[in-house]
Design an enzyme around this catalytic site. Sequence first.
Site, PDB file in Angstrom:
ATOM      1  N   ASP A   8       3.745  -2.568  -4.088  1.00  0.00           N
ATOM      2  CA  ASP A   8       3.989  -1.683  -5.232  1.00  0.00           C
ATOM      3  C   ASP A   8       4.949  -0.578  -4.779  1.00  0.00           C
ATOM      4  OD1 ASP A   8       2.494   0.076  -3.723  1.00  0.00           O
ATOM      5  OD2 ASP A   8       1.015   0.507  -5.286  1.00  0.00           O
ATOM      6  N   CYS A  66       0.734  -1.421  -0.074  1.00  0.00           N
ATOM      7  CA  CYS A  66       0.696  -0.397  -1.118  1.00  0.00           C
ATOM      8  C   CYS A  66       0.694   0.956  -0.406  1.00  0.00           C
ATOM      9  CB  CYS A  66      -0.486  -0.596  -2.072  1.00  0.00           C
ATOM     10  SG  CYS A  66      -2.112  -0.389  -1.346  1.00  0.00           S
ATOM     11  N   GLY A  69      -2.757   0.750   1.482  1.00  0.00           N
ATOM     12  CA  GLY A  69      -3.180  -0.610   1.860  1.00  0.00           C
ATOM     13  C   GLY A  69      -4.556  -0.956   1.331  1.00  0.00           C
ATOM     14  N   GLY A  71      -5.883  -0.591  -1.921  1.00  0.00           N
ATOM     15  CA  GLY A  71      -5.859  -1.336  -3.184  1.00  0.00           C
ATOM     16  C   GLY A  71      -5.373  -2.756  -2.981  1.00  0.00           C
ATOM     17  N   ARG A 110       2.390   4.512   3.117  1.00  0.00           N
ATOM     18  CA  ARG A 110       2.380   5.962   3.262  1.00  0.00           C
ATOM     19  C   ARG A 110       1.583   6.395   4.494  1.00  0.00           C
ATOM     20  NH1 ARG A 110       0.956   6.736  -3.116  1.00  0.00           N
ATOM     21  NH2 ARG A 110       3.076   6.488  -3.908  1.00  0.00           N
TER      22      ARG A 110
HETATM   23  C1  RB5 Z   1      -0.113   4.167  -5.837  1.00  0.00           C
HETATM   24  O1  RB5 Z   1       0.313   5.455  -6.050  1.00  0.00           O
HETATM   25  C2  RB5 Z   1      -1.216   4.060  -4.817  1.00  0.00           C
HETATM   26  O2  RB5 Z   1      -2.403   4.494  -5.396  1.00  0.00           O
HETATM   27  C3  RB5 Z   1      -1.314   2.642  -4.331  1.00  0.00           C
HETATM   28  O3  RB5 Z   1      -0.089   2.265  -3.767  1.00  0.00           O
HETATM   29  C4  RB5 Z   1      -2.308   2.346  -3.240  1.00  0.00           C
HETATM   30  O4  RB5 Z   1      -2.313   3.315  -2.257  1.00  0.00           O
HETATM   31  C5  RB5 Z   1      -3.639   1.974  -3.650  1.00  0.00           C
HETATM   32  O5  RB5 Z   1      -4.501   1.645  -2.791  1.00  0.00           O
END
Ligand code: RB5
Length: 149
Positions: A8, A66, A69, A71, A110
């Site tokens: 995503d 994501c 990771g 989600g 992130r």
């Molecule tokens: C999206 O902003 C974020 O919530 C998604 O990428 C992820 O971290 C979910 O687990």
Amino acid sequence: MRIGIAADHGGFELKERLITELKTLGHEITDFGANELVPDDDYPDFVVPLAKAVAEGKVERGIAVCGSGVGAAIAANKVPGVRAALIHDCFSAHQGVEDDDMNLICLGGRVTGYNLALDLVKTFLEARFAEEDRFQRRLRKITDLESAR
Ligand code: RB5
């Protein structure tokens, strides 16, 4: 190796960098999106098609990214036949395959920097399931649960 990858917005940049490097290393990459950075997109839209491709054997291994990771791992593990885990360390990247037959690695775009993420992915791809009796027995307990659904 035939590898599928998905992300995503939270994992988009890391996905793009990993694709470039994995192609350089000679892997065949199927990109399940996102195809562009859309700040409001939803990870299940990309991770579930990837997970289905792993479960169906269309790709041998999957990489899902994501923001954290988390989600991605939750979504991927809803697909029977997928054994996904969020990985932050090299030991788990290979032991998860060797003992647990992990077939989809989840990363936090992130959380994990590019160089470590690449090491984790390479370690994951090089590892093979050990196929020892106790590992097979544990996996059967999981597949039994999936087929009881
Ligand atoms: C999206 O902003 C974020 O919530 C998604 O990428 C992820 O971290 C979910 O687990």
